[in-house]
Design a protein around this motif. Structure first.
Motif, PDB file in Angstrom:
ATOM      1  N   VAL A  36      -3.233  42.062  40.665  1.00 34.77           N
ATOM      2  CA  VAL A  36      -1.968  42.412  41.094  1.00 34.77           C
ATOM      3  C   VAL A  36      -0.762  41.387  40.923  1.00 34.77           C
ATOM      4  O   VAL A  36      -1.102  40.279  41.829  1.00 34.77           O
ATOM      5  CB  VAL A  36      -1.768  43.007  42.448  1.00 34.77           C
ATOM      6  N   ASP A  37      -0.126  41.286  39.908  1.00 34.50           N
ATOM      7  CA  ASP A  37       0.518  40.191  39.477  1.00 34.50           C
ATOM      8  C   ASP A  37       2.047  40.719  38.717  1.00 34.50           C
ATOM      9  O   ASP A  37       1.527  41.258  37.859  1.00 34.50           O
ATOM     10  CB  ASP A  37       0.218  39.044  38.554  1.00 34.50           C
ATOM     11  N   PRO A  38       3.057  40.704  39.466  1.00 34.89           N
ATOM     12  CA  PRO A  38       3.415  39.876  40.566  1.00 34.89           C
ATOM     13  C   PRO A  38       3.324  40.853  41.889  1.00 34.89           C
ATOM     14  O   PRO A  38       3.477  42.107  41.654  1.00 34.89           O
ATOM     15  CB  PRO A  38       4.725  39.296  40.648  1.00 34.89           C
ATOM     16  N   TYR A  39       3.148  40.438  43.157  1.00 34.46           N
ATOM     17  CA  TYR A  39       3.388  41.101  44.286  1.00 34.46           C
ATOM     18  C   TYR A  39       4.498  40.548  45.191  1.00 34.46           C
ATOM     19  O   TYR A  39       4.103  39.197  45.575  1.00 34.46           O
ATOM     20  CB  TYR A  39       2.116  41.418  45.085  1.00 34.46           C
ATOM     21  N   TYR A  40       5.590  40.898  45.317  1.00 36.17           N
ATOM     22  CA  TYR A  40       6.502  40.318  45.985  1.00 36.17           C
ATOM     23  C   TYR A  40       6.559  40.817  47.496  1.00 36.17           C
ATOM     24  O   TYR A  40       6.556  41.796  48.021  1.00 36.17           O
ATOM     25  CB  TYR A  40       8.029  40.866  45.586  1.00 36.17           C
ATOM     26  N   ALA A 118       4.127  47.007  53.971  1.00 33.64           N
ATOM     27  CA  ALA A 118       3.710  46.864  52.677  1.00 33.64           C
ATOM     28  C   ALA A 118       4.334  45.316  51.954  1.00 33.64           C
ATOM     29  O   ALA A 118       3.737  44.600  51.206  1.00 33.64           O
ATOM     30  CB  ALA A 118       4.481  47.944  51.814  1.00 33.64           C
ATOM     31  N   ASN A 119       5.487  45.004  52.380  1.00 30.52           N
ATOM     32  CA  ASN A 119       6.071  43.735  51.763  1.00 30.52           C
ATOM     33  C   ASN A 119       6.999  42.879  52.829  1.00 30.52           C
ATOM     34  O   ASN A 119       7.581  41.976  52.285  1.00 30.52           O
ATOM     35  CB  ASN A 119       6.894  44.170  50.384  1.00 30.52           C
ATOM     36  N   HIS A 120       6.842  43.185  53.931  1.00 32.99           N
ATOM     37  CA  HIS A 120       7.675  42.379  54.910  1.00 32.99           C
ATOM     38  C   HIS A 120       6.577  41.749  55.620  1.00 32.99           C
ATOM     39  O   HIS A 120       5.839  42.305  56.130  1.00 32.99           O
ATOM     40  CB  HIS A 120       8.461  42.978  55.915  1.00 32.99           C
TER      41      HIS A 120
END
Length: 184
Positions: A36-40, A118-120
């Motif tokens: 997985v690229d990118p994952y922010y 998920a992303n914080h």
């Protein structure tokens, strides 16, 4: 034995690194080998929010403009844990006093939330302060314009229903407070 769903971070770099938010770009490998690229990832400091109740069972709210929504809304007193805060409790007491002028000797941590797992990367600590009293003028940052509003506790559900009280983490904190107060 249970399979792990954990990803392995192969590479990581910062796109933005600032006082209140950093944006990280990770290259990750899933257990099945998928890259997985990118994952922010959004890195924020720890947050706190406070359900502050007066002796008359009024909740101390702050009305302020929120630029993300481009709307003025009602919220709980809240903010980030700063370097001088040893514990989230200290940040909660500081934020309540700065934003509203209210304080109390009765603070209880009611729960811990993830704003968005998920992303914080941060957590939010929720507090209930009871028997709060007004003791000083507001001490606002230059970017804060706040109107303090007292609302009967039972009116908050109506404010949520009417879209005046929108902040998800604050509604969750209110749920924790109502549970602690045996008012669910």
């Amino acid at each position: 034995m249970e399979n792990s769903f954990d990803w392995i971070v192969l590479k990581s770099s910062y796109i933005v690194k600032d006082k209140w938010i950093s944006v990280r770009s990770d290259t990750c490998q899933m257990p099945n080998g998928t890259i997985v690229d990118p994952y922010y990832v959004l890195e924020y400091p720890t947050w706190v929010n406070v359900v502050a109740l007066t002796k008359n069972q009024e909740v101390v709210l702050v009305e302020q403009y929120r630029h993300g929504l481009k709307k003025t809304i009602l919220e709980l007193p809240s903010g980030a844990v700063e370097a001088e805060d040893m514990l989230p409790l200290e940040a909660a007491k500081r934020e309540l006093l700065e934003e509203t002028g209210y304080t109390s000797n009765n603070f209880i941590e009611t729960g811990i939330l993830s704003p968005n797992p998920a992303n914080h990367s941060n957590l939010t600590h929720c507090f209930l302060a009871t028997d709060v009293e007004y003791v000083s003028d507001l001490k606002l940052d230059v970017t804060e314009q706040i109107n303090v509003v007292l609302s009967p506790l039972e009116n908050l559900i109506e404010l949520i229903d009417n879209g005046r009280f929108l902040q998800t983490l604050h509604i969750s904190s209110l749920f924790f407070a109502l549970k602690k107060l045996d008012r669910l």
